[in-house]
Design a protein around this motif. Structure first.
Motif, PDB file in Angstrom:
ATOM      1  N   PHE A  60       0.830  -1.205   0.000  1.00 24.77           N
ATOM      2  CA  PHE A  60       0.000   0.000   0.000  1.00 24.77           C
ATOM      3  C   PHE A  60       0.865   1.257   0.000  1.00 24.77           C
ATOM      4  N   SER A  61       1.989   1.192   0.711  1.00 24.97           N
ATOM      5  CA  SER A  61       2.862   2.373   0.801  1.00 24.97           C
ATOM      6  C   SER A  61       3.394   2.800  -0.558  1.00 24.97           C
ATOM      7  N   LEU A  62       3.644   1.811  -1.438  1.00 29.38           N
ATOM      8  CA  LEU A  62       4.210   2.125  -2.750  1.00 29.38           C
ATOM      9  C   LEU A  62       3.229   2.863  -3.658  1.00 29.38           C
ATOM     10  N   LEU A  63       1.938   2.849  -3.309  1.00 30.91           N
ATOM     11  CA  LEU A  63       0.968   3.622  -4.089  1.00 30.91           C
ATOM     12  C   LEU A  63       1.275   5.124  -4.025  1.00 30.91           C
ATOM     13  N   ALA A  64       2.004   5.526  -2.985  1.00 34.33           N
ATOM     14  CA  ALA A  64       2.352   6.945  -2.849  1.00 34.33           C
ATOM     15  C   ALA A  64       3.286   7.403  -3.963  1.00 34.33           C
ATOM     16  N   ILE A  65       4.073   6.481  -4.510  1.00 37.79           N
ATOM     17  CA  ILE A  65       5.068   6.874  -5.517  1.00 37.79           C
ATOM     18  C   ILE A  65       4.426   7.433  -6.780  1.00 37.79           C
ATOM     19  N   PRO A  66       3.507   6.700  -7.460  1.00 30.69           N
ATOM     20  CA  PRO A  66       2.888   7.288  -8.651  1.00 30.69           C
ATOM     21  C   PRO A  66       2.084   8.554  -8.351  1.00 30.69           C
ATOM     22  N   LEU A  67       1.512   8.626  -7.146  1.00 30.74           N
ATOM     23  CA  LEU A  67       0.732   9.816  -6.795  1.00 30.74           C
ATOM     24  C   LEU A  67       1.637  11.038  -6.612  1.00 30.74           C
ATOM     25  N   PHE A  68       2.787  10.858  -5.945  1.00 35.73           N
ATOM     26  CA  PHE A  68       3.714  11.983  -5.781  1.00 35.73           C
ATOM     27  C   PHE A  68       4.333  12.385  -7.129  1.00 35.73           C
ATOM     28  N   ILE A  69       4.556  11.407  -7.996  1.00 34.00           N
ATOM     29  CA  ILE A  69       5.060  11.719  -9.338  1.00 34.00           C
ATOM     30  C   ILE A  69       4.043  12.557 -10.099  1.00 34.00           C
ATOM     31  N   LEU A  70       2.780  12.168 -10.012  1.00 37.41           N
ATOM     32  CA  LEU A  70       1.714  12.931 -10.677  1.00 37.41           C
ATOM     33  C   LEU A  70       1.613  14.333 -10.102  1.00 37.41           C
ATOM     34  N   ALA A  71       1.689  14.450  -8.777  1.00 38.66           N
ATOM     35  CA  ALA A  71       1.627  15.770  -8.140  1.00 38.66           C
ATOM     36  C   ALA A  71       2.784  16.658  -8.597  1.00 38.66           C
ATOM     37  N   ASN A  73       4.457  16.488 -11.425  1.00 40.71           N
ATOM     38  CA  ASN A  73       4.261  16.889 -12.815  1.00 40.71           C
ATOM     39  C   ASN A  73       3.195  17.977 -12.951  1.00 40.71           C
ATOM     40  N   ILE A  74       2.163  17.893 -12.123  1.00 36.95           N
ATOM     41  CA  ILE A  74       1.144  18.947 -12.143  1.00 36.95           C
ATOM     42  C   ILE A  74       1.745  20.270 -11.691  1.00 36.95           C
ATOM     43  N   MET A  75       2.553  20.220 -10.626  1.00 40.04           N
ATOM     44  CA  MET A  75       3.226  21.443 -10.156  1.00 40.04           C
ATOM     45  C   MET A  75       4.121  22.032 -11.237  1.00 40.04           C
ATOM     46  N   ASN A  76       4.817  21.145 -11.916  1.00 38.51           N
ATOM     47  CA  ASN A  76       5.774  21.570 -12.941  1.00 38.51           C
ATOM     48  C   ASN A  76       5.094  22.316 -14.073  1.00 38.51           C
ATOM     49  N   ASN A  77       3.820  21.996 -14.320  1.00 39.89           N
ATOM     50  CA  ASN A  77       3.107  22.604 -15.437  1.00 39.89           C
ATOM     51  C   ASN A  77       1.973  23.525 -14.999  1.00 39.89           C
ATOM     52  N   GLY A  78       1.826  23.682 -13.712  1.00 39.03           N
ATOM     53  CA  GLY A  78       0.663  24.405 -13.223  1.00 39.03           C
ATOM     54  C   GLY A  78       0.909  25.799 -12.702  1.00 39.03           C
ATOM     55  N   GLY A  79       2.060  26.402 -12.996  1.00 41.45           N
ATOM     56  CA  GLY A  79       2.318  27.779 -12.575  1.00 41.45           C
ATOM     57  C   GLY A  79       2.840  27.909 -11.165  1.00 41.45           C
ATOM     58  N   ILE A  80       3.010  26.800 -10.478  1.00 40.62           N
ATOM     59  CA  ILE A  80       3.469  26.848  -9.086  1.00 40.62           C
ATOM     60  C   ILE A  80       4.950  27.214  -9.018  1.00 40.62           C
ATOM     61  N   LYS A 272      -1.497  14.891 -21.098  1.00 36.37           N
ATOM     62  CA  LYS A 272      -0.063  14.648 -21.297  1.00 36.37           C
ATOM     63  C   LYS A 272       0.624  14.359 -19.965  1.00 36.37           C
ATOM     64  N   ILE A 273       0.215  15.089 -18.929  1.00 32.46           N
ATOM     65  CA  ILE A 273       0.779  14.878 -17.597  1.00 32.46           C
ATOM     66  C   ILE A 273       0.453  13.473 -17.097  1.00 32.46           C
ATOM     67  N   LEU A 274      -0.785  13.031 -17.317  1.00 37.05           N
ATOM     68  CA  LEU A 274      -1.184  11.689 -16.886  1.00 37.05           C
ATOM     69  C   LEU A 274      -0.360  10.613 -17.586  1.00 37.05           C
ATOM     70  N   VAL A 275      -0.172  10.776 -18.900  1.00 36.59           N
ATOM     71  CA  VAL A 275       0.605   9.793 -19.667  1.00 36.59           C
ATOM     72  C   VAL A 275       2.056   9.769 -19.193  1.00 36.59           C
ATOM     73  N   SER A 276       2.645  10.971 -19.027  1.00 43.10           N
ATOM     74  CA  SER A 276       4.036  11.068 -18.572  1.00 43.10           C
ATOM     75  C   SER A 276       4.203  10.463 -17.184  1.00 43.10           C
ATOM     76  N   SER A 277       3.268  10.752 -16.290  1.00 43.57           N
ATOM     77  CA  SER A 277       3.331  10.224 -14.922  1.00 43.57           C
ATOM     78  C   SER A 277       3.193   8.706 -14.912  1.00 43.57           C
ATOM     79  N   ALA A 278       2.293   8.194 -15.773  1.00 43.56           N
ATOM     80  CA  ALA A 278       2.096   6.743 -15.851  1.00 43.56           C
ATOM     81  C   ALA A 278       3.357   6.046 -16.346  1.00 43.56           C
ATOM     82  N   CYS A 279       4.002   6.632 -17.353  1.00 47.58           N
ATOM     83  CA  CYS A 279       5.243   6.044 -17.890  1.00 47.58           C
ATOM     84  C   CYS A 279       6.342   6.027 -16.832  1.00 47.58           C
ATOM     85  N   THR A 280       6.523   7.159 -16.151  1.00 49.15           N
ATOM     86  CA  THR A 280       7.556   7.242 -15.114  1.00 49.15           C
ATOM     87  C   THR A 280       7.261   6.276 -13.972  1.00 49.15           C
ATOM     88  N   SER A 281       6.005   6.213 -13.552  1.00 47.93           N
ATOM     89  CA  SER A 281       5.608   5.312 -12.463  1.00 47.93           C
ATOM     90  C   SER A 281       5.837   3.862 -12.856  1.00 47.93           C
TER      91      SER A 281
END
Length: 433
Positions: A60-71, A73-80, A272-281
């Motif tokens: 269950f703990s490893l589920l955090a990895i794809p979620l943090f990767i997605l977060a 990538n969203i930050m990277n493209n979201g003006g943050i 695009k972010i979802l696809v990139s995050s899925a590939c990295t995960s």
């Protein structure tokens, strides 16, 4: 077959496959199977390999990895990222080479949000490098600053590296690891700032000056929603309100809402972010799966115990042994990505460190710090490639400028290794250990 010969076969096959440009995860699986052939039947190898690869990611703990990767990538493209750079300038605008200093502080802040060194290097470099170039900064210096400070995101929580280590080390508390990473991560950033200050002073780089109060208030208000993420996620995890995996989910939702409010995220870019995050995960999780098979083969063959005995036979001095371990890990980091390095070498070196009186928390911080150095060194330093790609200069050009950073970061690594309080101080004060 002797343990020595088994060890040689495992790492020789693995090294040859890497040299032939075989994907690292495939190399791990093939090397494990070839090594296991010497002591197991083919039916046993097939069954056990599949079982270990499956159980390696059944957490269950490893589920955090794809979620943090997605977060991230969203930050990277979201003006943050841009808002964090502007906020960082408020604190370092008066320091020589203020844009470089803002890059470092920005990487520390972004790393504390995304937990990714690659995302930090990409976001901060993309925002601030063009400005540095316009103001006459040496491209090699500007690139080196970004590369050297980006790995702070691997130590300042939340970070996937600690989650992976926690799983391999036998359920070490993730919240305790997160708290243990703060001081070393901040020290890494401050060390980079010192080197950048000396270089900027020597080359008389401009000072941006202090920001007028009205603009400073505006910049701070714009950055507060992003900075609140640190309090919400880390506070919730340490406070026991939710787990690291649940915190990662909250992080994704918060970043998504924030990016929509900033009007910097479209449906097309989000896909695009979802696809990139899925590939990295997928790459990272398959690495974890493959490394689980190798860990079994190593344990079954007695390789960790043999390596441990070999290292302990060199010297009885704990300081010498710890130095030797650090040197080995730094060399490993130069040739291997962080995830497989954690998965393969934690079972080998953690028992040695514990026998020397080092806790699993301090060892985890030391291990990740070593991987931070590997992240910025050739030939496989991912941050190195990203940083050079943004500024479009060669690795050879930036490596020489990186040498002072390497020296300072190595000294900080030694401090983290030999001074337990640097990693255990905050967890101890919070009653986590």
């Amino acid at each position: 077959m002797s343990i020595g010969l088994t060890t040689v076969i495992l790492f020789a096959v693995f090294g040859i496959l890497l040299f032939l440009s075989c994907p690292i995860s495939v190399s791990i699986v093939i090397a494990s199977i070839v090594t296991a052939v010497s002591s197991l039947s083919w039916d046993q190898i097939t069954f056990i390999t599949m079982q270990k690869m499956n159980s390696g990611v059944e957490s269950f703990s490893l589920l955090a990895i794809p979620l943090f990767i997605l977060a991230g990538n969203i930050m990277n493209n979201g003006g943050i990222a841009r808002r964090l750079v502007n906020f960082a300038k408020l604190f370092v605008g008066w320091i020589p080479g203020s844009l470089a200093q803002a890059n470092i502080v920005g990487n520390m802040l972004f790393g504390a949000l995304s937990g990714s060194s690659v995302a930090a290097a990409s976001a901060m470099g993309g925002c601030i490098y063009p400005i540095q170039k316009d103001e006459g900064y040496d491209p090699a210096f500007a690139t080196a600053v970004n590369i050297a400070s980006a790995p702070t995101g691997l130590l300042i929580p939340p970070t996937s590296a600690f989650i992976v280590y926690s799983t391999v080390a036998g359920g070490v508390s993730i919240s305790t690891l997160f708290m243990a990473g703060y001081i070393p991560g901040i020290l890494m950033g401050v060390g980079s700032m010192v080197v950048a200050f000396i270089y900027a002073k020597k080359h008389k780089y401009p000072v941006s000056g202090r920001t007028p109060m009205k603009e400073a208030v505006k910049v701070t208000l714009e950055a507060i929603p992003s900075l609140l993420l640190i309090i919400i996620v880390i506070g919730g995890i340490v406070g026991g309100i939710f787990t690291a995996t649940e915190g990662a989910g909250i992080c994704v939702l918060y970043c998504l809402i924030l990016s929509i409010c900033y009007k910097s995220l479209t449906v097309k870019s989000f896909m695009k972010i979802l696809v990139s995050s899925a590939c990295t995960s997928g790459i990272i999780l398959f690495l974890i799966s493959a490394s689980s098979a190798m860990s079994f083969v190593m344990a079954y063959s007695g390789i960790p115990a043999a390596i441990s005995e070999g290292i302990m036979s060199i010297s009885t001095n704990k300081y010498v042994i710890l130095l030797l371990m650090n040197i080995i890990l730094m060399v490993v980091g130069m040739f291997m990505d962080i995830t497989p390095a954690i998965l393969i070498f934690t079972p080998i070196f953690l028992p040695i460190a514990q026998s020397l009186g080092m806790t699993d928390i301090q060892f985890g911080v030391m291990l990740i710090f070593n991987m931070c150095l590997g992240n910025i060194t050739p030939p496989v330093g991912s941050v190195l490639f990203v940083g050079c790609g943004i500024s479009k200069i060669s690795i050879e050009q930036v490596t020489r400028t990186l040498l002072p950073y390497f020296a300072v970061l190595f000294l900080l690594l030694m401090a983290v290794t030999y001074i337990p309080a640097l990693s255990l101080g905050i967890p101890g004060l919070m009653g986590l250990i």
